[in-house]
Design an enzyme around this catalytic site. Sequence first.
Site, PDB file in Angstrom:
ATOM      1  N   HIS B 179       0.849  -1.209   0.000  1.00  0.00           N
ATOM      2  CA  HIS B 179       0.000   0.000   0.000  1.00  0.00           C
ATOM      3  C   HIS B 179       0.880   1.253   0.000  1.00  0.00           C
ATOM      4  O   HIS B 179       0.536   2.263   0.611  1.00  0.00           O
ATOM      5  CB  HIS B 179      -0.936   0.020   1.222  1.00  0.00           C
ATOM      6  CG  HIS B 179      -2.065  -0.958   1.115  1.00  0.00           C
ATOM      7  ND1 HIS B 179      -3.231  -0.681   0.465  1.00  0.00           N
ATOM      8  CD2 HIS B 179      -2.181  -2.228   1.572  1.00  0.00           C
ATOM      9  CE1 HIS B 179      -4.041  -1.749   0.532  1.00  0.00           C
ATOM     10  NE2 HIS B 179      -3.414  -2.691   1.192  1.00  0.00           N
ATOM     11  N   ASP B 242      -1.116  -4.787   6.144  1.00  0.00           N
ATOM     12  CA  ASP B 242      -2.152  -5.607   5.521  1.00  0.00           C
ATOM     13  C   ASP B 242      -1.850  -5.855   4.051  1.00  0.00           C
ATOM     14  O   ASP B 242      -1.124  -5.095   3.422  1.00  0.00           O
ATOM     15  CB  ASP B 242      -3.521  -4.919   5.657  1.00  0.00           C
ATOM     16  CG  ASP B 242      -3.530  -3.551   4.994  1.00  0.00           C
ATOM     17  OD1 ASP B 242      -2.530  -2.832   5.142  1.00  0.00           O
ATOM     18  OD2 ASP B 242      -4.513  -3.209   4.316  1.00  0.00           O
ATOM     19  N   GLU B 243      -2.420  -6.927   3.546  1.00  0.00           N
ATOM     20  CA  GLU B 243      -2.454  -7.218   2.110  1.00  0.00           C
ATOM     21  C   GLU B 243      -1.092  -7.039   1.424  1.00  0.00           C
ATOM     22  O   GLU B 243      -0.992  -6.382   0.391  1.00  0.00           O
ATOM     23  CB  GLU B 243      -3.499  -6.311   1.429  1.00  0.00           C
ATOM     24  CG  GLU B 243      -4.895  -6.513   1.978  1.00  0.00           C
ATOM     25  CD  GLU B 243      -5.945  -5.590   1.364  1.00  0.00           C
ATOM     26  OE1 GLU B 243      -7.048  -6.073   1.108  1.00  0.00           O
ATOM     27  OE2 GLU B 243      -5.666  -4.386   1.171  1.00  0.00           O
ATOM     28  N   VAL B 244      -0.057  -7.646   1.991  1.00  0.00           N
ATOM     29  CA  VAL B 244       1.275  -7.525   1.384  1.00  0.00           C
ATOM     30  C   VAL B 244       1.387  -8.536   0.243  1.00  0.00           C
ATOM     31  O   VAL B 244       1.273  -9.748   0.459  1.00  0.00           O
ATOM     32  CB  VAL B 244       2.391  -7.765   2.420  1.00  0.00           C
ATOM     33  CG1 VAL B 244       3.762  -7.656   1.763  1.00  0.00           C
ATOM     34  CG2 VAL B 244       2.250  -6.776   3.569  1.00  0.00           C
TER      35      VAL B 244
END
Lengths: 71, 453
Positions: B179, B242-244
């Site tokens: 992100h 998050d969401e790597v």
Amino acid sequence: VWPKPQQQTYSETFFVLRPTMFQFQVVGERCDIIDEAVQRYYQLIFYPGAAASAPLAYPPTLSVIQDNPQF
Amino acid sequence: RAFLDSVDIDLKQPCEYLPSADMIESYNIKIDTPDNPLKATISSDSVWGILRGLESLSQLVYSSTETGVAYQINATEIVDFPRFSYRGLMMDSARHYMPLKTIKKMTDLMAQNKMNVLHWHLTDDASFPYESTLFPNISRYGSFQPFSHIYTANDVREVIEYARMRGIRVIPEFDSPDHTQSWGRGQPKLLTECYDDNGVLKVPDEYGAIMPIREENYVFLQQFFGEIFNTFPDPFVHLGGDEVSYYCWQRHPEIKAFMAANGWGTDFTKLEQYYFDRLTAATQEITQNQMRYIVWQELLDLNITLPTGTIVEVWKGAKEELNFLDELARITKYGYQTILSSPWYLNYISYGLDWEKYYLAEPLDFDGSDEQKKLVIGGEVAMWSEYVDSVSVIPRTWPRASTVAERLWSDRSVNDTTLAALRLEEHRCRLLKRGFMVDPSNGVNFCEQEWDM
């Protein structure tokens, strides 16, 4: 009250508040947070929409509110 | 009974300057009680309790058509305190820029619902509006517009001060290592260059998450988070996590060599652990062990260990098979303090009566010991801004967030939607009257004072 307090009791007996007479009296410790908050809540109680209406500066001082014929 | 011309504000201890994780918010209100006849008092041991008490008092004042009196208040006694210490709202200013005026209105609404943490999701792939003093190029090249769509140091100070005056902590989130696309334009070599499956460098502007094996990046991160720690007074910073995506890490030749040298095979969670170990070590060093962390739940899902005192935010499980209650049970078993946001993603909209499901989501409704339940310190509403900007963020958030505010403040037994419905409607009308453009809550209804009336 929202959110609902942990305990609340009340009676039908009521009091009348007069904007021109009403004041918060700080009897304990005081600081900038309290001074601003009582001014803010005076406005919220008696002139709740004032903050949103131009051209008053936000937050207006008590004298600005009281001297304003709109109110 | 009489005119009430004054209310005493009785703060029994000196004011604290800043709201904190362990601030006291309890307060009492006495209006014409047997031990306080014909008088009105708000008392608390803490300035934050006085603020919460003033809010309650303001809601006790009403006007009556029966008496024709504009302002009246009943004899009342309130003893009040919050059930959870962390009652947050996450605001995303990276997918759409949120003007300061909007952030302040949201802060006002939080205070009027006794919420106490503004989780400011400041940056994401789309934009980096935070203007760093040390690294101004990041917002210069990573914001939507570098002269108008940024938050200067003064803007940030203004938000923090506005929130402080209302007893609200501001916790910034600088989500990494993924992100972070917007960081890369102004901070060259920060992100991982992306190779294809044949080992050929993809187009030069395609990047993945932060390049975790470049030493200079940790120097940058240390300086950057050192600045953040000095800018935001709360010791907690949300590190994201998050969401790597491992896509570009998996294909980068230097990373592949680094993985092999460490004997990690293809287990890229080890590399993510390495990144967070280095990041937290660097930030602890520069803040003399004062910085505290909040992270999204994925780090725990990947069995990544985090410094003691880290708070884990549970955001999944509202729709997936894994229920968020199971996740709460799992994370608290590891001994981490936890905040819940899964059931309160209010950016998902629907037509009709939708607040009941938010109201009924109960953070302690999981199987676990009393010790585990004590680790759940609260929750937060999430308002992601892909499809929300300053036009719609307030009506979309409120009064739906008010139902979460009651879940987190009031006693667990306050969970009857029928009883709540009329009170919520009254509260919505109150917020409307106060000048906030908030949505109707219960379908067909009216307010004494409608918007723009």
